[in-house]
Structure formats: C-alpha cells, structure tokens
Design a protein around this motif. Structure first.
Motif, PDB file in Angstrom:
ATOM      1  N   SER A  52       0.808  -1.216   0.000  1.00  0.00           N
ATOM      2  CA  SER A  52       0.000   0.000   0.000  1.00  0.00           C
ATOM      3  C   SER A  52       0.845   1.272   0.000  1.00  0.00           C
ATOM      4  O   SER A  52       0.331   2.361  -0.230  1.00  0.00           O
ATOM      5  CB  SER A  52      -0.924   0.012   1.236  1.00  0.00           C
ATOM      6  OG  SER A  52      -0.164   0.207   2.411  1.00  0.00           O
ATOM      7  N   LEU A  53       2.149   1.123   0.239  1.00  0.00           N
ATOM      8  CA  LEU A  53       3.032   2.294   0.320  1.00  0.00           C
ATOM      9  C   LEU A  53       3.752   2.593  -0.985  1.00  0.00           C
ATOM     10  O   LEU A  53       4.313   3.670  -1.158  1.00  0.00           O
ATOM     11  CB  LEU A  53       4.072   2.085   1.432  1.00  0.00           C
ATOM     12  CG  LEU A  53       3.485   1.882   2.828  1.00  0.00           C
ATOM     13  CD1 LEU A  53       4.577   1.509   3.811  1.00  0.00           C
ATOM     14  CD2 LEU A  53       2.749   3.136   3.283  1.00  0.00           C
ATOM     15  N   PRO A  82      -9.452   0.473   3.291  1.00  0.00           N
ATOM     16  CA  PRO A  82      -8.067   0.632   3.734  1.00  0.00           C
ATOM     17  C   PRO A  82      -7.320  -0.697   3.716  1.00  0.00           C
ATOM     18  O   PRO A  82      -7.913  -1.761   3.917  1.00  0.00           O
ATOM     19  CB  PRO A  82      -8.207   1.173   5.160  1.00  0.00           C
ATOM     20  CG  PRO A  82      -9.585   0.844   5.587  1.00  0.00           C
ATOM     21  CD  PRO A  82     -10.424   0.728   4.363  1.00  0.00           C
ATOM     22  N   GLY A 133      -3.146  -2.025   4.708  1.00  0.00           N
ATOM     23  CA  GLY A 133      -1.817  -1.589   5.107  1.00  0.00           C
ATOM     24  C   GLY A 133      -1.868  -0.167   5.638  1.00  0.00           C
ATOM     25  O   GLY A 133      -2.898   0.282   6.140  1.00  0.00           O
ATOM     26  N   SER A 134      -0.755   0.566   5.501  1.00  0.00           N
ATOM     27  CA  SER A 134      -0.756   1.925   6.050  1.00  0.00           C
ATOM     28  C   SER A 134      -0.695   2.991   4.976  1.00  0.00           C
ATOM     29  O   SER A 134      -0.400   4.142   5.254  1.00  0.00           O
ATOM     30  CB  SER A 134       0.405   2.086   7.040  1.00  0.00           C
ATOM     31  OG  SER A 134       1.581   1.549   6.497  1.00  0.00           O
ATOM     32  N   GLY A 135      -0.993   2.612   3.726  1.00  0.00           N
ATOM     33  CA  GLY A 135      -0.953   3.586   2.632  1.00  0.00           C
ATOM     34  C   GLY A 135      -2.273   3.673   1.895  1.00  0.00           C
ATOM     35  O   GLY A 135      -3.331   3.798   2.502  1.00  0.00           O
TER      36      GLY A 135
END
Length: 271
Positions: free
Chosen positions: A53-54, A253, A255-257
């Motif tokens: 996701s980043l 959403p 992951g963190s991206g």
C-alpha cells in the motif's frame, strides 16, 4: 451425454501486465475485474513487482521469450475475445507484445502504464518510444491518464479545455479510440473518448476516498471485459466507468498507505 456438455464458456479476456503482490492493481486487479464482469480472465505476466500500500519496492521483468511463450500458449489453444495490456516495463517486452497484437483479431485495450499511483516509474525511459510507435497502433482503445498523455505526446493538460488536444495527439499515434482520463483535474472528473470524429464525455462523482489503488488497471480490464461481451467501444467505456465508480466508492483501507478499490462491490451491494 453428461450434464455439463451443454455449458458454454464465458467470454474470454487476456491480460498482459505486471503482477502486484499487494493484490490491488496489475494482473490481480485485472483477473478480479474480469471475474466480476462475467468473463474468464487469462494472464500473461510480463513483470513481477514487489509492492504494497506504500508503493513499489522493486520490479523484475520476465525475459521476452517467457512472455512470448505465455502468449503463444494461450492464443494457440484457447484464443480470446479481448486483450488488455498494462505494465510492460521494457522496450523488448513492449516490442514482443506489440508484434503479437498486430496479428490478433480481438479488440485490444492498451493501458500505457508509465507510473504508479505513488509516482514510482514502471516503464523504462527508452521504452516510451516503443509504446508510441509499436504498441499504440495495435490498440482498439488506449487509456492514458494526463501524466501518460504528456509522456507520450508532450501535451500538458491543465484544465478540461485541453482534453480535446490531448485526445487528438494520442489518436494521431494510431489507436482507433483514445480515452483521456481527466480525473486528476480540478472539479468534476471527466474523461474524453475520441475516435477522430466522434467525441464522448463521461463524468462521474468524485468520491472523497483515497483508496484508489488499481483504478487504471481496473478500468482498462472492465472495458476489455465489456468488449468481450460484444459491446461497442462507447458502450463498453460507459459501463466500465460505472463499474469502476462503484468500486472506488467501496474502496477500503489496506496496510498503512493507499488501499485498493473493491472489485466485487456489486456482488455484495443490496440494491
């Protein structure tokens, strides 16, 4: 005679693209879209990406002979009703694929992937010319975003009035239809479809949703899926836009991206 003998195969769609380990874009998005839209998806993997996701942490091209062999395997035995191309990475791969597509009798949707949502480059600089001169002339529809328009033609679109010039510049490179994606412009997002004479504009609601990873792959695969079902190009684009808009609205959403769109949104939506 067994009961299954009368079962017909669904329309067939072939994607030639890169693999996305995060499952939101590339081959994975293509196959999910094809399944969601009632077709049998097949794949030729041209590159393997390590991505999440980043962003894209790395990519490795497959050798041209591996791509050629996958193409030959599918087309010699199974055939296809539509073809979609995505990340082809290098000059050698673009030329290998273009050579096969020049002889294909199925409609071809070219997503001229140059860069990811995160700004990671996915096409070698020297390969842009091969996309321009070898790949685009094989296309029934080409689906560049504004950055890719600039990369391919030098035309920089800053507002909606520049969309027609962009479409003419892409059309001049040889595809039957150009679909210019204006989603990055301010205001209501509008796409322009142009075949040299006819012009169609498609608008969609803008969703306040950053989970849009894979939209380009998904749109091109949806167009190919509707073409495989026998729709004409303007109808296929219109229906594909509706599918993608719903998928963006249902993005989630991960992951963190940036999360992906939801390819199965209409399978679990209560109308």
């Amino acid at each position: 005679m067994t009961q299954n003998a009368a079962v017909q195969a669904p329309p067939l769609v072939l994607t030639i693209a890169g693999s996305d380990s995060g499952g939101g874009a590339g081959i994975q998005a293509d196959l999910k879209t094809m399944l969601a839209l009632g077709t049998h998806g097949m794949s030729v993997i041209a590159a393997v990406t390590a991505q999440n996701s980043l962003g894209v942490q790395g990519y490795w091209e497959l050798p041209p002979e591996a791509v050629r062999a996958q193409l030959d395997s599918v087309l010699s035995d199974i055939g296809t009703h539509a073809i979609k191309t995505g990340m082809l990475a290098s000059t050698a791969l673009v030329e290998t694929v273009a050579e096969v597509l020049a002889d294909a009798d199925a409609p071809v949707v070219v997503d001229p992937v140059g860069v990811s949502k995160h700004g990671d480059t996915l096409l070698a600089g020297d390969a842009v010319d091969a996309v321009r001169t070898a790949l685009l002339p094989t296309a029934t529809v080409v689906t560049p975003n504004l950055w890719e328009v600039e990369q391919l033609t030098g035309v920089k679109v800053v507002d909606e009035s520049g969309m027609r010039e962009a479409a003419e510049a892409i059309k001049a490179l040889g595809p039957q239809w150009a679909l210019i994606k204006g989603g990055h412009l301010p205001g209501e997002p509008a796409d322009l479809l142009f075949d040299g004479t006819q012009e169609y504009r498609f608008t969609a609601r803008r969703y306040d949703n950053r989970h849009t990873h894979g939209t380009g792959c998904t749109l091109a695969s949806a167009i190919a899926s509707y073409l495989a079902h026998g729709e004409d190009v303007p109808t296929a684009v219109e229906k594909a836009k509706e599918y993608v808009t719903g998928a963006i609205a249902a993005g989630f959403p991960l992951g963190s991206g940036i999360g992906p769109v939801d390819h199965g949104w209409h399978l679990h939506t209560h109308h």
